[in-house]
Write a protein that holds these residues in place. Structure first.
Motif: not given
Length: 121
Positions: A62-80
């Protein structure tokens, strides 16, 4: 949403308001531009793209769109830094409907996921 047996991404989009449909379509177009070989599927009753495995999912709330996948630690760090200000978990990033979608960020995330699935990240 009464319908919960989606067979296609188009079916999923059609049950949402026009503005939300446009936002989801923007993500869909980005995926196809970055990964033309991506296959559209419905997984967990939400839109999903497969390319050498699961690439990304998206869904509307209702209030957002989610982009999802089991994110890798590398992805989360790269886009922190890019993800500051968004609600982020190990498997989802929420983009509030009141804000413009960060299309460049989404494009870069999809490109990163493509490289991960190719074993190049």
């Amino acid at each position: 949403m009464a319908k919960t047996d989606y067979k296609t991404i188009d079916e999923y989009h059609k049950v949402h308001p026009a503005e939300v449909q446009q936002r989801m379509q923007s993500i869909r177009e980005i995926v196809h531009k970055v990964v033309p070989e991506a296959e559209e599927v419905i997984s967990y009753q939400i839109p999903c793209f497969k390319y050498k495995g699961y690439l990304v999912y998206y869904s509307a709330a209702s209030k957002h769109i989610s982009l999802s996948n089991p994110w890798s630690a590398g992805l989360l760090k790269t886009f922190e830094k890019d993800l500051k200000g968004y609600k982020v978990s190990k498997s989802a990033i929420q983009f509030p409907n009141q804000d413009p979608l960060p299309l460049d960020l989404i494009k870069r995330i999809v490109a990163y996921r493509k490289k991960e699935n190719e074993g190049k990240a």
